[in-house]
Design an enzyme around this catalytic site. Structure first.
Site, PDB file in Angstrom:
ATOM      1  N   PRO A 141       0.809  -1.214   0.000  1.00 44.99           N
ATOM      2  CA  PRO A 141       0.000   0.000   0.000  1.00 44.99           C
ATOM      3  C   PRO A 141       0.854   1.282   0.000  1.00 44.99           C
ATOM      4  O   PRO A 141       1.953   1.293   0.542  1.00 44.99           O
ATOM      5  CB  PRO A 141      -0.797  -0.101   1.308  1.00 44.99           C
ATOM      6  CG  PRO A 141      -0.680  -1.519   1.733  1.00 44.99           C
ATOM      7  CD  PRO A 141       0.672  -1.950   1.261  1.00 44.99           C
ATOM      8  N   GLU A 142       0.304   2.327  -0.611  1.00 42.65           N
ATOM      9  CA  GLU A 142       0.977   3.610  -0.691  1.00 42.65           C
ATOM     10  C   GLU A 142       0.276   4.608   0.225  1.00 42.65           C
ATOM     11  O   GLU A 142      -0.583   4.234   1.012  1.00 42.65           O
ATOM     12  CB  GLU A 142       1.000   4.084  -2.153  1.00 42.65           C
ATOM     13  CG  GLU A 142       1.695   3.088  -3.079  1.00 42.65           C
ATOM     14  CD  GLU A 142       1.684   3.486  -4.546  1.00 42.65           C
ATOM     15  OE1 GLU A 142       1.467   4.685  -4.843  1.00 42.65           O
ATOM     16  OE2 GLU A 142       1.894   2.609  -5.407  1.00 42.65           O
TER      17      GLU A 142
ATOM     18  N   ARG B 119      10.661  -0.955 -11.945  1.00 44.72           N
ATOM     19  CA  ARG B 119       9.251  -0.679 -11.645  1.00 44.72           C
ATOM     20  C   ARG B 119       8.460  -0.471 -12.933  1.00 44.72           C
ATOM     21  O   ARG B 119       8.896   0.248 -13.831  1.00 44.72           O
ATOM     22  CB  ARG B 119       9.114   0.583 -10.778  1.00 44.72           C
ATOM     23  CG  ARG B 119       9.968   0.586  -9.522  1.00 44.72           C
ATOM     24  CD  ARG B 119       9.589  -0.507  -8.549  1.00 44.72           C
ATOM     25  NE  ARG B 119       8.217  -0.400  -8.097  1.00 44.72           N
ATOM     26  CZ  ARG B 119       7.824   0.365  -7.071  1.00 44.72           C
ATOM     27  NH1 ARG B 119       8.703   1.118  -6.419  1.00 44.72           N
ATOM     28  NH2 ARG B 119       6.567   0.371  -6.696  1.00 44.72           N
TER      29      ARG B 119
END
Length: 276
Positions: free
Chosen positions: A2-3, A265
């Site tokens: 989670p961010e 990424r």
């Protein structure tokens, strides 16, 4: 993941569940997550009352009486689960925080990249996990002038720059991709070469994207759910993230969203809307 929005959403829900309640018992079902768990330290918060729940970057900060702090990082796949029934330990349920009988919070983390630690309040600011974190993007400190100065002489691409937690705390891959799209900035653009108008717009869009995601309870992709089990809804509003091969959502643009890899990424962007 989670961010920042998922962590903010989690703490907002935790406040309504655990504030001014005691942690009466802790069950530890593992010796380590990302790092070994100091069971003796964790047990220090047994019997203490929760007086505040806050966030720093992607870290959850739970404050107790006697000046103890429980620090939690959810890692790649972790979540906190609120339950109000008979205890059943499921796979990947690593820690159980009992508030009362049949009323507890579980830390579930399939990939075990999370972190749990306990500190005294006076030691928290300078602990290794928090002391090098950058500015919070939803505060006044994150401004055009801060971003402009931080970009000076930065030779990396802007995507890598924005993911640096020592510069901006809490930003992650999803919201960097979305913010760059909203700002019409290529993720490959060299950070120091951004123009004043681009910097100003990027600062504004980062704040706007993060706040919108918080309003929609975050993005429920992969493992993320709120402690109550509810799903976030921001994933339904993605404009580029995880949309490889789909048509750009910007009016008048018919380009397909591209996925590239930057520093390991996945990076999603529209080559027409985000020109170099």
């Amino acid at each position: 993941m989670p961010e920042l929005p998922e962590v903010e959403t989690t703490i907002n829900e935790l406040k309504s569940i655990v504030l001014n309640k005691n942690i009466n018992k802790i069950i530890l079902n593992t010796d380590s997550l990302r790092k070994p768990i100091n069971k003796k330290k964790i047990k220090k918060i047994e019997g203490l009352k929760i007086i505040n729940v806050s966030r720093r970057g992607k870290y959850i900060i739970i404050s107790f009486t006697n000046d103890y702090i429980l620090l939690i990082h959810l890692g790649m796949s972790g979540r906190l689960i609120f339950r109000k029934d008979k205890l059943v330990i499921n796979k990947h349920d690593h820690i159980v925080f009992f508030i009362k009988k049949n009323f507890y919070i579980i830390l579930n983390d399939p990939r075990k990249f999370g972190l749990v630690d306990v500190f005294l309040k006076k030691d928290l600011k300078n602990c290794n996990h928090l002391k090098n974190l950058g500015v919070e993007p939803l505060t006044k400190e994150f401004s055009f002038f801060y971003l402009k100065n931080a970009l000076l002489k930065r030779k990396s691409n802007i995507k890598t720059f924005l993911l640096n937690q020592k510069i901006i705390a809490g930003l992650g891959n999803i919201y960097v991709c979305e913010s760059l799209f909203e700002s019409n900035i290529s993720p490959f653009q060299i950070a120091k070469n951004l123009k004043r108008k681009q910097i100003s717009l990027l600062c504004l869009k980062i704040k706007k994207v993060l706040q919108y995601a918080i309003n929609l309870k975050g993005s429920s992709i992969s493992d993320f759910k709120l402690p109550s089990g509810l799903l976030g809804k921001f994933q339904n509003k993605f404009k580029v993230y995880d949309r490889e091969g789909k048509i750009c959502k910007r009016k008048g643009c018919k380009e397909m969203i591209i996925r590239s890899v930057i520093n390991g990424r996945s990076t999603y962007y529209c080559k027409k809307c985000q020109k170099m």
